[in-house]
Design a protein around this motif. Structure first.
Motif, PDB file in Angstrom:
ATOM      1  N   VAL A  22       5.566   1.185   3.197  1.00  0.00           N
ATOM      2  CA  VAL A  22       6.691   0.495   2.562  1.00  0.00           C
ATOM      3  C   VAL A  22       6.181  -0.714   1.789  1.00  0.00           C
ATOM      4  CG1 VAL A  22       8.896  -0.668   2.990  1.00  0.00           C
ATOM      5  CG2 VAL A  22       8.194   1.234   4.448  1.00  0.00           C
ATOM      6  N   HIS A  55      17.516  -0.360  10.002  1.00  0.00           N
ATOM      7  CA  HIS A  55      16.722   0.824  10.346  1.00  0.00           C
ATOM      8  C   HIS A  55      17.247   1.371  11.665  1.00  0.00           C
ATOM      9  CE1 HIS A  55      12.998   0.362   7.630  1.00  0.00           C
ATOM     10  NE2 HIS A  55      13.946  -0.432   7.159  1.00  0.00           N
ATOM     11  N   ASN A 110       9.494   3.245  -0.610  1.00  0.00           N
ATOM     12  CA  ASN A 110       8.827   4.074   0.391  1.00  0.00           C
ATOM     13  C   ASN A 110       7.871   5.023  -0.302  1.00  0.00           C
ATOM     14  OD1 ASN A 110      10.240   3.909   3.302  1.00  0.00           O
ATOM     15  ND2 ASN A 110      11.694   3.381   1.686  1.00  0.00           N
ATOM     16  N   HIS A 122       6.919   7.466  12.731  1.00  0.00           N
ATOM     17  CA  HIS A 122       7.834   6.947  13.751  1.00  0.00           C
ATOM     18  C   HIS A 122       7.898   7.860  14.969  1.00  0.00           C
ATOM     19  CE1 HIS A 122       9.839   5.120  10.023  1.00  0.00           C
ATOM     20  NE2 HIS A 122       9.119   4.179  10.585  1.00  0.00           N
ATOM     21  N   TYR A 135      16.629   4.340  14.515  1.00  0.00           N
ATOM     22  CA  TYR A 135      15.648   5.297  15.038  1.00  0.00           C
ATOM     23  C   TYR A 135      16.285   6.091  16.165  1.00  0.00           C
ATOM     24  CZ  TYR A 135      12.601   2.114  12.523  1.00  0.00           C
ATOM     25  OH  TYR A 135      12.032   1.331  11.545  1.00  0.00           O
ATOM     26  N   MET A 157      19.665   0.026   3.017  1.00  0.00           N
ATOM     27  CA  MET A 157      19.382  -1.267   2.368  1.00  0.00           C
ATOM     28  C   MET A 157      20.673  -2.053   2.148  1.00  0.00           C
ATOM     29  SD  MET A 157      16.129  -1.509   1.888  1.00  0.00           S
ATOM     30  CE  MET A 157      16.150  -3.005   0.919  1.00  0.00           C
ATOM     31  N   ASN A 192      17.241  -4.769  12.358  1.00  0.00           N
ATOM     32  CA  ASN A 192      17.442  -5.396  11.065  1.00  0.00           C
ATOM     33  C   ASN A 192      16.044  -5.786  10.602  1.00  0.00           C
ATOM     34  OD1 ASN A 192      18.532  -6.731   8.847  1.00  0.00           O
ATOM     35  ND2 ASN A 192      18.921  -8.606   9.996  1.00  0.00           N
ATOM     36  N   ALA A 207      17.021  -4.396   5.422  1.00  0.00           N
ATOM     37  CA  ALA A 207      17.615  -3.080   5.655  1.00  0.00           C
ATOM     38  C   ALA A 207      17.893  -2.887   7.137  1.00  0.00           C
ATOM     39  CB  ALA A 207      16.673  -1.983   5.165  1.00  0.00           C
ATOM     40  N   ALA A 258      14.565   8.898  11.582  1.00  0.00           N
ATOM     41  CA  ALA A 258      14.975   7.530  11.287  1.00  0.00           C
ATOM     42  C   ALA A 258      15.871   7.516  10.054  1.00  0.00           C
ATOM     43  CB  ALA A 258      13.747   6.656  11.047  1.00  0.00           C
ATOM     44  N   TRP A 272      11.968  -7.778   5.167  1.00  0.00           N
ATOM     45  CA  TRP A 272      10.657  -7.683   4.534  1.00  0.00           C
ATOM     46  C   TRP A 272      10.338  -8.967   3.772  1.00  0.00           C
ATOM     47  CZ3 TRP A 272       8.092  -3.702   6.235  1.00  0.00           C
ATOM     48  CH2 TRP A 272       8.748  -2.521   6.552  1.00  0.00           C
ATOM     49  N   ILE A 316      17.299   4.626   7.018  1.00  0.00           N
ATOM     50  CA  ILE A 316      17.130   3.293   6.448  1.00  0.00           C
ATOM     51  C   ILE A 316      18.311   3.039   5.528  1.00  0.00           C
ATOM     52  CG2 ILE A 316      15.692   1.818   4.983  1.00  0.00           C
ATOM     53  CD1 ILE A 316      13.331   3.736   5.711  1.00  0.00           C
ATOM     54  N   GLU A 374      13.383  -1.693  -1.158  1.00  0.00           N
ATOM     55  CA  GLU A 374      12.323  -1.181  -0.298  1.00  0.00           C
ATOM     56  C   GLU A 374      11.800   0.085  -0.952  1.00  0.00           C
ATOM     57  OE1 GLU A 374      13.219  -0.937   3.988  1.00  0.00           O
ATOM     58  OE2 GLU A 374      12.356   1.067   3.961  1.00  0.00           O
TER      59      GLU A 374
END
Length: 191
Positions: free
Chosen positions: A140, A152, A102, A87, A154, A95, A73, A150, A91, A76, A93, A100
């Protein structure tokens, strides 16, 4: 009639089931099934926040970590900007509050000045989900005067992968340093 009855009951987000659902999509070649799981989770921000908490301060909250899947989690800070970074794994993302932005970068084949150059971008708002490929380099920005948050996901152990980041001034590649990358965003583990 059945739909009206369902409308009276809030959708419940279950973190354990979310992880099970994400893990079930790992063998898929396409990341679309995983994107659908994340999209369901962020489609009802209130239900999600009842489980993981309201965003109150910037930070990185680890929701799940294993060799093949990390879920965080990401909260930002207002107006926060990250260095360009990769990364070294796919990944996603999703929201659930705020925004956010990018900015995507590509490596320059024979650099004369900078090692990377801008290659587009994508603004994500509440309910938006995006997939980032294994080799994507991005930075970002939270352009808002409030915390943006957001989920995230991975496809690997995010905290142990060897990755890169690029200097803000010179755009020279260097080893990823989490203390620089998440400055002002303390790492939090779930109880």
């Amino acid at each position: 009639m059945a739909q009206r009855l369902l409308d009276n009951f809030p959708i419940m987000f279950d973190l354990d089931q979310f992880i099970v659902d994400l893990r079930a999509t790992l063998p898929e070649r396409s990341r679309q099934p995983m994107k659908d799981v994340v999209a369901r989770a962020v489609s009802d921000p209130a239900a999600l926040m009842r489980v993981i908490g309201e965003p109150e301060k910037a930070g990185v909250q680890v929701l799940h970590k294993s060799p093949d899947l990390t879920v965080v989690n990401l909260l930002w800070a207002p107006r926060q900007i990250t260095l360009p970074h990769d990364h070294a794994m796919p990944a996603l993302i999703g929201m659930y509050t705020g925004r956010e932005d990018n900015f995507f970068w590509r490596r320059v084949a024979n650099p004369t000045k900078f090692q990377i150059e801008t290659a587009g971008g994508e603004a994500l708002g509440v309910g938006d989900v995006t997939i980032l490929g294994h080799d994507v380099v991005h930075s970002v920005v939270n352009p808002l005067c409030k915390i943006s948050a957001a989920i995230h996901v991975y496809l690997g152990n995010f905290f142990e992968a060897e990755r890169s980041m690029w200097s803000a001034e010179t755009l020279v590649e260097e080893p990823y340093d989490m203390t620089k990358a998440i400055q002002g965003m303390p790492l939090q583990k779930r109880d």
